[in-house]
Design a protein around this motif. Structure first.
Motif, mmCIF file in Angstrom:
data_model
loop_
_atom_site.group_PDB
_atom_site.id
_atom_site.type_symbol
_atom_site.label_atom_id
_atom_site.label_comp_id
_atom_site.label_asym_id
_atom_site.label_seq_id
_atom_site.Cartn_x
_atom_site.Cartn_y
_atom_site.Cartn_z
ATOM 1 N N MET A 1 -2.419 14.793 -48.482
ATOM 2 C CA MET A 1 -3.449 14.023 -49.552
ATOM 3 C C MET A 1 -2.723 13.016 -50.184
ATOM 4 S SD MET A 1 -6.420 14.668 -50.395
ATOM 5 C CE MET A 1 -6.988 16.285 -50.240
ATOM 6 N N VAL A 2 -1.591 12.775 -50.333
ATOM 7 C CA VAL A 2 -0.851 11.737 -50.924
ATOM 8 C C VAL A 2 -1.069 10.463 -50.070
ATOM 9 C CG1 VAL A 2 1.135 10.691 -51.857
ATOM 10 C CG2 VAL A 2 0.729 13.375 -51.709
ATOM 11 N N ASP A 3 -0.729 10.772 -48.606
ATOM 12 C CA ASP A 3 -0.863 9.761 -47.640
ATOM 13 C C ASP A 3 -2.320 9.205 -47.561
ATOM 14 O OD1 ASP A 3 1.981 10.083 -47.247
ATOM 15 O OD2 ASP A 3 1.562 11.184 -45.378
ATOM 16 N N LEU A 4 -3.170 10.238 -47.456
ATOM 17 C CA LEU A 4 -4.678 9.934 -47.512
ATOM 18 C C LEU A 4 -5.061 8.850 -48.601
ATOM 19 C CD1 LEU A 4 -6.124 13.058 -46.488
ATOM 20 C CD2 LEU A 4 -6.468 11.086 -45.066
ATOM 21 N N VAL A 5 -4.755 9.207 -49.931
ATOM 22 C CA VAL A 5 -5.172 8.642 -50.899
ATOM 23 C C VAL A 5 -4.603 6.953 -50.965
ATOM 24 C CG1 VAL A 5 -4.967 8.208 -53.631
ATOM 25 C CG2 VAL A 5 -5.655 10.801 -52.349
ATOM 26 N N ALA A 6 -3.309 7.063 -50.618
ATOM 27 C CA ALA A 6 -2.659 5.606 -50.481
ATOM 28 C C ALA A 6 -3.420 4.956 -49.485
ATOM 29 C CB ALA A 6 -1.023 5.972 -50.164
ATOM 30 N N GLY A 7 -3.663 5.283 -48.343
ATOM 31 C CA GLY A 7 -4.535 4.693 -47.578
ATOM 32 C C GLY A 7 -5.972 4.280 -47.858
ATOM 33 N N PHE A 8 -6.590 5.187 -48.786
ATOM 34 C CA PHE A 8 -7.834 4.942 -49.094
ATOM 35 C C PHE A 8 -7.773 3.648 -50.097
ATOM 36 C CE2 PHE A 8 -9.348 9.778 -49.079
ATOM 37 C CZ PHE A 8 -9.211 9.516 -47.500
ATOM 38 N N VAL A 9 -6.714 3.956 -51.003
ATOM 39 C CA VAL A 9 -6.680 2.745 -52.208
ATOM 40 C C VAL A 9 -6.287 1.436 -51.434
ATOM 41 C CG1 VAL A 9 -5.031 1.957 -54.136
ATOM 42 C CG2 VAL A 9 -5.713 4.379 -53.981
ATOM 43 N N GLU A 10 -5.444 1.333 -50.573
ATOM 44 C CA GLU A 10 -5.140 -0.041 -49.806
ATOM 45 C C GLU A 10 -6.061 -0.131 -48.676
ATOM 46 O OE1 GLU A 10 -2.232 -1.705 -50.670
ATOM 47 O OE2 GLU A 10 -1.986 -0.100 -52.326
ATOM 48 N N ALA A 11 -7.077 0.376 -48.565
ATOM 49 C CA ALA A 11 -7.849 0.266 -47.378
ATOM 50 C C ALA A 11 -7.230 0.089 -46.060
ATOM 51 C CB ALA A 11 -8.923 -0.909 -47.475
ATOM 52 N N ASP A 12 -6.249 0.879 -46.024
ATOM 53 C CA ASP A 12 -5.354 0.945 -44.756
ATOM 54 C C ASP A 12 -5.084 2.586 -44.023
ATOM 55 O OD1 ASP A 12 -3.363 0.624 -42.651
ATOM 56 O OD2 ASP A 12 -1.712 0.575 -44.192
ATOM 57 N N PRO A 13 -6.098 2.937 -42.857
ATOM 58 C CA PRO A 13 -6.139 4.229 -42.776
ATOM 59 C C PRO A 13 -5.039 4.794 -42.203
ATOM 60 C CG PRO A 13 -7.115 2.678 -40.915
ATOM 61 C CD PRO A 13 -6.868 1.683 -41.913
ATOM 62 N N VAL A 14 -4.812 5.947 -42.627
ATOM 63 C CA VAL A 14 -3.664 7.076 -42.385
ATOM 64 C C VAL A 14 -3.529 7.317 -41.178
ATOM 65 C CG1 VAL A 14 -2.548 9.122 -43.169
ATOM 66 C CG2 VAL A 14 -3.934 7.623 -44.812
ATOM 67 N N ALA A 15 -2.405 7.262 -40.431
ATOM 68 C CA ALA A 15 -2.346 8.283 -39.064
ATOM 69 C C ALA A 15 -1.961 9.720 -39.459
ATOM 70 C CB ALA A 15 -1.238 7.370 -38.356
ATOM 71 N N ILE A 16 -2.537 10.404 -38.859
ATOM 72 C CA ILE A 16 -2.415 11.996 -38.974
ATOM 73 C C ILE A 16 -1.824 12.398 -37.781
ATOM 74 C CG2 ILE A 16 -3.410 14.062 -39.588
ATOM 75 C CD1 ILE A 16 -5.024 12.791 -41.650
ATOM 76 N N ARG A 17 -0.454 13.161 -38.132
ATOM 77 C CA ARG A 17 0.275 13.808 -36.894
ATOM 78 C C ARG A 17 -0.425 14.852 -36.104
ATOM 79 N NH1 ARG A 17 3.653 12.793 -41.201
ATOM 80 N NH2 ARG A 17 3.866 15.019 -41.707
ATOM 81 N N TYR A 18 -0.790 15.706 -36.882
ATOM 82 C CA TYR A 18 -1.197 17.435 -36.401
ATOM 83 C C TYR A 18 -2.677 17.417 -37.233
ATOM 84 C CZ TYR A 18 3.742 17.947 -35.146
ATOM 85 O OH TYR A 18 4.869 17.722 -34.640
ATOM 86 N N PRO A 19 -3.420 16.906 -36.414
ATOM 87 C CA PRO A 19 -5.049 17.020 -37.266
ATOM 88 C C PRO A 19 -5.540 18.548 -36.841
ATOM 89 C CG PRO A 19 -5.332 15.508 -35.348
ATOM 90 C CD PRO A 19 -3.693 15.836 -35.477
ATOM 91 N N ASP A 20 -4.786 19.050 -35.908
ATOM 92 C CA ASP A 20 -5.520 20.582 -35.698
ATOM 93 C C ASP A 20 -4.518 21.553 -36.344
ATOM 94 O OD1 ASP A 20 -7.850 19.565 -34.641
ATOM 95 O OD2 ASP A 20 -6.623 19.081 -32.803
ATOM 96 N N ALA A 21 -3.574 21.207 -36.967
ATOM 97 C CA ALA A 21 -2.546 22.266 -37.978
ATOM 98 C C ALA A 21 -3.561 22.803 -39.061
ATOM 99 C CB ALA A 21 -1.373 21.779 -38.348
#
Ligand SMILES: NC(=O)c1ccc[n+]([C@@H]2O[C@H](COP(=O)([O-])OP(=O)(O)OC[C@H]3O[C@@H](n4cnc5c(N)ncnc54)[C@H](O)[C@@H]3O)[C@@H](O)[C@H]2O)c1
Length: 353
Positions: free
Chosen positions: A191-211
């Protein structure tokens, strides 16, 4: 009640300090310096504390003295190195902090006559992961593939052995899964990485989307710790306790990321990085909270989609200039109103000697 929280400068510890201080308790804390921009700093948690001690829990003598100065009736041990990836980078510090630090807390409890009960916080990652779908109950085997998980399993086993060998202070272990909520700034948390990406308009790369993880709002998790503490103070069973969501909270990383994107709106999005090379993390983690539901009357109160909404609303409000303490206390009030008969609300009342 006089309450000592170790790890009070961290994410959970800051929410817990606010919860307990706003409930009229005398809260003290022992931890390292807070991370810049986290809830402790943003909500000015230090102003509400009786003792705000900066100490490394690996310092056994210092910890004993600090605990004695705080003179607590209840100790909630949360201090830890809690990140899986950091545990690969620095396994020694992780193991020393999480295992020897817990030993130092257990020893300090023995030397502190004021203490009437203690809760040692471990994690759902203490269970030996065999890919169970139906959730690990408290009697499942412990294990741990990575240094963080094994260090927490060691702390868990150590606590059980310590309590059996040196009975005195009623001491229980609380195991919860991944928590979300406003004010977390730790590295490598979804959630921290996602929000930082949303604020910066810089999409977050997710390592394990199916975990799959047992996601839970931090308030639900902490209400479990408080309920357990209240039960110990009334002579209830020690042992180990799971505090996880009902099965609707077992969600993939992809589902939670999609829910966060929808709640944030605008240009928010994330990208799939599962083709990259990453250190091992469990693909499936589930937790069975039936014992706490049955015996403590505790239950998760914020269902999965709302837990994401509460989290994103917190970050959005603070990003738009709202005062973090006001936003946090507002969510705390909403949480109390959600279930006015929830056991955590009265858990620490009328438990004087
Ligand atoms: N956040 C989660 O999703 C999650 C899930 C399961 C279990 N947990 C457990 O909950 C507890 C709190 O986690 P968090 O998310 O708030 O972590 P956090 O990193 O935000 O906070 C950790 C706290 O521990 C303190 N600390 C670390 N090393 C220390 C040391 N050597 N001496 C003294 N203090 C030290 C830090 O100063 C901080 O106050 C940990 O025990 C963690 O293992 C967290």
């Amino acid at each position: 009640m006089r309450i000592l929280i170790t790890g009070h400068t961290g994410f959970k510890g800051s929410w817990l300090s606010l919860m307990l201080a706003s409930g009229g308790h005398e809260v003290s804390g022992i931890a390292l310096d807070p991370l810049a921009g986290g809830l402790y700093e943003a909500a000015r948690v230090g102003e509400l504390l009786h003792h705000d001690v900066r100490l490394d829990i690996r310092d056994a003598a210092g910890l004993r003295d600090a605990m004695s100065d705080c003179d607590p009736e209840l100790v909630l041990h949360l201090a830890a190195q809690p990140l899986v990836r950091e545990s690969y980078a620095d396994p020694r510090t992780t193991i020393e902090t999480n295992v020897l630090g817990t030993l130092n807390v257990l020893e300090a409890l023995v030397a502190a006559p004021s203490v009437r009960a203690a809760v040692i916080v471990t994690t759902d990652k203490v269970y030996r992961n065999v890919g169970r779908l139906d959730g690990y109950a408290e009697d499942a085997a412990l294990g741990g593939h990575d240094p963080y998980s094994s260090s927490k399993a060691m702390a868990d086993i150590l606590t059980e052995s310590w309590v059996a060998s040196f009975p005195g202070v009623p001491t229980a272990v609380a195991r919860a899964g991944n928590v979300i909520g406003g004010g977390d700034v730790s590295k490598d948390r979804l959630m921290v990485d996602l929000v930082a990406g949303f604020v910066e308009a810089d999409p977050v790369a997710i390592r394990y989307p199916d975990a799959v993880r047992p996601w839970q709002h931090v308030l639900d998790c902490l209400s479990g710790y408080i309920t357990l503490a209240g039960s110990l103070l009334r002579g209830g069973e020690a042992g180990a306790w799971n505090f996880g969501p009902d099965p609707d909270g077992f969600q993939t990383v992809r589902e939670i990321a999609d829910a966060a994107v929808a709640q944030w709106g605008g240009t928010a999005h994330w990208v799939d990085d599962s083709a990259g090379t990453h250190p091992h993390e469990a693909a499936l983690l589930t937790l069975d909270p039936a014992k706490a539901q049955r015996e403590l009357g505790w239950r998760n109160k914020i269902p999965f989609p709302e837990s994401v909404a509460w989290t994103i609303d917190w970050y959005k409000a603070v990003a738009n200039g709202a005062d973090a303490r006001t936003v946090t206390l507002g969510q705390l009030d909403r949480f109390a109103e959600l279930a006015p008969d929830a056991p955590w609300l009265q858990a620490l009342s009328n438990v004087s000697r």
